[in-house]
Design an enzyme around this catalytic site. Structure first.
Site, short mmCIF file in Angstrom:
data_model
loop_
_atom_site.label_atom_id
_atom_site.label_comp_id
_atom_site.label_asym_id
_atom_site.label_seq_id
_atom_site.Cartn_x
_atom_site.Cartn_y
_atom_site.Cartn_z
N TYR A 1 4.07 3.67 -12.35
CA TYR A 1 3.76 2.81 -13.52
C TYR A 1 5.03 2.24 -14.13
O TYR A 1 6.01 2.94 -14.33
CB TYR A 1 3.01 3.60 -14.60
CG TYR A 1 3.19 3.01 -15.99
CD1 TYR A 1 2.63 1.77 -16.30
CD2 TYR A 1 3.96 3.66 -16.95
CE1 TYR A 1 2.83 1.20 -17.56
CE2 TYR A 1 4.17 3.10 -18.21
CZ TYR A 1 3.61 1.87 -18.51
OH TYR A 1 3.81 1.30 -19.73
N VAL B 1 -12.08 -14.43 32.66
CA VAL B 1 -12.72 -13.40 33.48
C VAL B 1 -14.23 -13.62 33.38
O VAL B 1 -14.79 -13.63 32.28
CB VAL B 1 -12.30 -11.99 33.01
CG1 VAL B 1 -13.13 -10.92 33.69
CG2 VAL B 1 -10.81 -11.78 33.29
N CYS C 1 -6.24 -14.64 11.41
CA CYS C 1 -6.33 -14.46 9.96
C CYS C 1 -5.59 -15.56 9.21
O CYS C 1 -5.88 -15.84 8.05
CB CYS C 1 -5.75 -13.11 9.56
SG CYS C 1 -6.25 -11.76 10.63
C1 LIG Z 1 -10.52 -17.29 10.01
C2 LIG Z 1 -10.32 -15.81 10.20
C3 LIG Z 1 -9.68 -15.06 9.23
C4 LIG Z 1 -9.50 -13.70 9.39
N1 LIG Z 1 -8.84 -12.99 8.41
C5 LIG Z 1 -8.64 -11.66 8.58
C6 LIG Z 1 -7.92 -10.91 7.61
O1 LIG Z 1 -7.46 -11.47 6.60
N2 LIG Z 1 -7.76 -9.58 7.81
C7 LIG Z 1 -8.23 -8.94 8.92
O2 LIG Z 1 -8.03 -7.72 9.08
N3 LIG Z 1 -8.90 -9.64 9.89
C8 LIG Z 1 -9.11 -10.96 9.73
N4 LIG Z 1 -9.77 -11.68 10.71
C9 LIG Z 1 -10.29 -10.96 11.88
C10 LIG Z 1 -9.24 -10.81 12.96
O3 LIG Z 1 -8.65 -12.04 13.24
C11 LIG Z 1 -9.89 -10.24 14.19
O4 LIG Z 1 -10.49 -9.00 13.85
C12 LIG Z 1 -8.90 -10.02 15.32
O5 LIG Z 1 -8.36 -11.22 15.76
C13 LIG Z 1 -9.58 -9.31 16.48
O6 LIG Z 1 -8.73 -9.27 17.57
P1 LIG Z 1 -9.34 -9.19 19.03
O7 LIG Z 1 -8.18 -9.16 19.97
O8 LIG Z 1 -10.35 -8.11 19.10
O9 LIG Z 1 -10.16 -10.54 19.20
P2 LIG Z 1 -9.69 -12.07 19.22
O10 LIG Z 1 -8.58 -12.29 18.28
O11 LIG Z 1 -10.93 -12.86 19.08
O12 LIG Z 1 -9.11 -12.25 20.69
C14 LIG Z 1 -9.92 -12.20 21.82
C15 LIG Z 1 -9.29 -13.09 22.87
O13 LIG Z 1 -9.97 -12.90 24.09
C16 LIG Z 1 -10.10 -14.14 24.75
N5 LIG Z 1 -11.24 -13.98 25.68
C17 LIG Z 1 -12.50 -13.70 25.36
N6 LIG Z 1 -13.27 -13.61 26.46
C18 LIG Z 1 -12.45 -13.81 27.53
C19 LIG Z 1 -12.65 -13.81 28.93
N7 LIG Z 1 -13.83 -13.60 29.47
N8 LIG Z 1 -11.57 -14.08 29.71
C20 LIG Z 1 -10.35 -14.31 29.17
N9 LIG Z 1 -10.11 -14.31 27.85
C21 LIG Z 1 -11.14 -14.05 27.03
C22 LIG Z 1 -10.34 -15.11 23.62
O14 LIG Z 1 -9.99 -16.43 24.00
C23 LIG Z 1 -9.42 -14.56 22.55
O15 LIG Z 1 -8.14 -15.16 22.56
C24 LIG Z 1 -9.96 -13.06 10.57
C25 LIG Z 1 -10.59 -13.80 11.57
C26 LIG Z 1 -10.77 -15.16 11.40
C27 LIG Z 1 -11.45 -15.93 12.49
#
Ligand SMILES: Cc1cc2nc3c(=O)[nH]c(=O)nc-3n(C[C@H](O)[C@H](O)[C@H](O)COP(=O)(O)OP(=O)(O)OC[C@H]3O[C@@H](n4cnc5c(N)ncnc54)[C@H](O)[C@@H]3O)c2cc1C
Length: 443
Positions: free
Chosen positions: A421, A81, A44
């Site tokens: 407020y 993985v 984020c």
């Molecule tokens: C630019 C941006 C701004 C955002 N702003 C907001 C915000 O303001 N508010 C909000 O609530 N959300 C926001 N989000 C969304 C939030 O970042 C995501 O919802 C959150 O990171 C999800 O977490 P996650 O662990 O599910 O996935 P991710 O953060 O995507 O993490 C998944 C991880 O798994 C790893 N991975 C994937 N497949 C494999 C594999 N096969 N083997 C090993 N590792 C693997 C990836 O490399 C990654 O590091 C934003 C996202 C982005 C991109």
């Protein structure tokens, strides 16, 4: 017997489960595989890193791999993985540096695979100047190519990530064009409110082209139905798809938008396999429908629920409202629950009110305009959704609406709330209550 938890994905959805799991099972052995170079980071924060409000990429890391290791977690970076063997309870893991593949057994498997930026199948999409932003590795690659200054940036897609990235590049001194296929930015907002968001972008210096379909990319340009747009760098903000191919290939059930299907405990269709975050589904608290909503708030909460269940304690994730907030230049925007069109599609008869009010008492010098739209069910007056746009201090009020919807409150209940407020914070009627009073006139 010591049980073994294997975590796939080193961010919120994966790592967030560990402490809750260990609370129930202090002896749990934990190994976490992350294909990238960072753990527990704030994706984020990427727009603020790009825009220069955050100095260094490491500032976005909440917990480094070393910190996790000190807490007894066997973190393996740059390990991907590549397959899940549900029958044997094993995963296949490739070390991306040595290219050696091994198999690792699990008693519990926690999938926090995240999402992938949608990459439309267009000519030139794989050119190196076209970037998605999802992980810190993506951010590092983007910054490396952007260098100290990029003259012309094209952002494809007008979701909040696209909008935040457009603002970030304006702050870096780039000329930014935002191209959106539909005729509004922010698809989760009602169209007339989305117009105000597009205006805020334009005021900040972003050239917004709506109804403009991208047809491909070639070195130095984005090709569109309206002709080529010169570009030194392209950022994709078209949306996030669940990163569920690995799970699907293993035979796990997939649901809406191919997100991994989970029950309220975050259990997948396979025994002892759990999922949380952007890779899996949630249930919408108002419509009851399964949805895929990729937000950090959801990922963290789902991971805790999965962790508690892994630790042997029954826990359930109640569901989501899609409560989201963003700052587009100096304009704050937020939404929760169902939008007007979504609510109608879900079969509700609607009472909608929109009020123009101010963030503070009108007589204070730095008060700013704000707009609140409240959507309720006709007859019952039950609040179904809300959207807010306005100056500093406007958008966080969406949380009152989210709490009201979660509690099943009516517009009258909202009017009756004892909210705080004083002139520096609002008028004597909180802006959300002003909107609720208007809804009562049409409910
Ligand atoms: C630019 C941006 C701004 C955002 N702003 C907001 C915000 O303001 N508010 C909000 O609530 N959300 C926001 N989000 C969304 C939030 O970042 C995501 O919802 C959150 O990171 C999800 O977490 P996650 O662990 O599910 O996935 P991710 O953060 O995507 O993490 C998944 C991880 O798994 C790893 N991975 C994937 N497949 C494999 C594999 N096969 N083997 C090993 N590792 C693997 C990836 O490399 C990654 O590091 C934003 C996202 C982005 C991109």
């Amino acid at each position: 017997v010591v049980e073994r938890l294997v975590v796939v994905g080193g961010d919120a959805g994966g790592m967030g489960a560990i402490s809750a799991a260990r609370k129930g099972k202090p002896d749990l052995e934990v190994v976490a595989f992350e294909r990238g170079s960072w753990t527990s980071y704030s994706a984020c924060g990427i727009p603020y890193l790009v825009g220069g409000e955050v100095d260094a990429i490491d500032d976005l890391v909440a917990r480094s791999p070393e910190e996790h290791r000190r807490a007894g977690i066997d973190v393996r970076l740059r390990h991907e993985v590549t397959a899940i063997d549900l029958e044997r309870g094993e995963v296949e893991v490739r070390d991306l540096d040595s290219d050696v593949t091994t198999r690792e057994g699990y008693d519990h498997l926690m999938l926090g695979l995240g999402g992938v930026p949608v990459r439309p199948d267009l000519p030139g999409i794989d050119l190196p100047f076209v970037h998605g932003v999802q992980t810190l590795d993506d951010a590092a690659a983007l910054l490396e190519q952007a260098g100290p200054r990029t003259d012309r940036v094209v952002v494809v897609g007008g979701g909040y990530i696209g909008l935040e990235m457009a603002e970030a590049f304006v702050r870096r001194g780039s000329a930014v064009v935002l191209v959106e296929r539909s005729d509004q930015v922010m698809a989760t907002f009602d169209p007339d409110l989305a117009v105000m968001v597009a205006e805020a972008l334009r005021r900040f210096g972003v050239e917004v082209r709506l109804g403009c379909d991208v047809t491909g990319f070639e070195e130095g340009a984005v090709l569109t139905v309206d002709g080529p747009i010169p570009a030194d760098l392209v950022v994709l903000g078209i949306g996030v798809a669940p990163n569920s191919a690995l799970a699907g290939a293993a035979g796990l059930d997939l649901g809406v938008k191919d997100a991994i299907r989970v029950d309220a405990r975050q259990a997948t269709s396979a025994e002892r396999v759990w999922a949380a975050g952007d890779c899996c589904e949630s249930r919408h608290l108002v419509s009851g429908a399964p949805v895929h909503i990729a937000l950090g708030t959801v990922a963290n909460k789902q991971a805790k629920v999965a962790g508690r269940n892994i630790g042997g304690v029954h826990a359930e994730f109640p569901g989501v409202l899609g409560t989201a907030i963003s700052r587009i230049c100096s304009t704050e925007v937020a939404r929760t629950g169902l939008g007007s069109a979504e609510a109608r599609e879900a079969g509700f008869d609607l009472a909608v009110a929109t009020v123009e009010t101010t963030t503070r008492a009108r007589y204070l010098p730095d008060t700013a305009p704000m707009t609140v739209r409240l959507i309720a069910e006709c007859g019952t007056g039950r609040v179904l959704g809300a959207q807010i746009i306005g100056g500093p201090g406007a958008a966080k009020r969406i949380d009152t609406c989210a709490a009201a919807i979660t509690a099943g409150m009516t517009a009258q209940d909202v009017v009756d709330l004892d909210l705080a407020y004083a002139p520096p914070f609002s008028g004597v009627w909180d802006p959300v209550q002003v909107a609720a009073r208007e809804v009562l006139k049409v409910v």
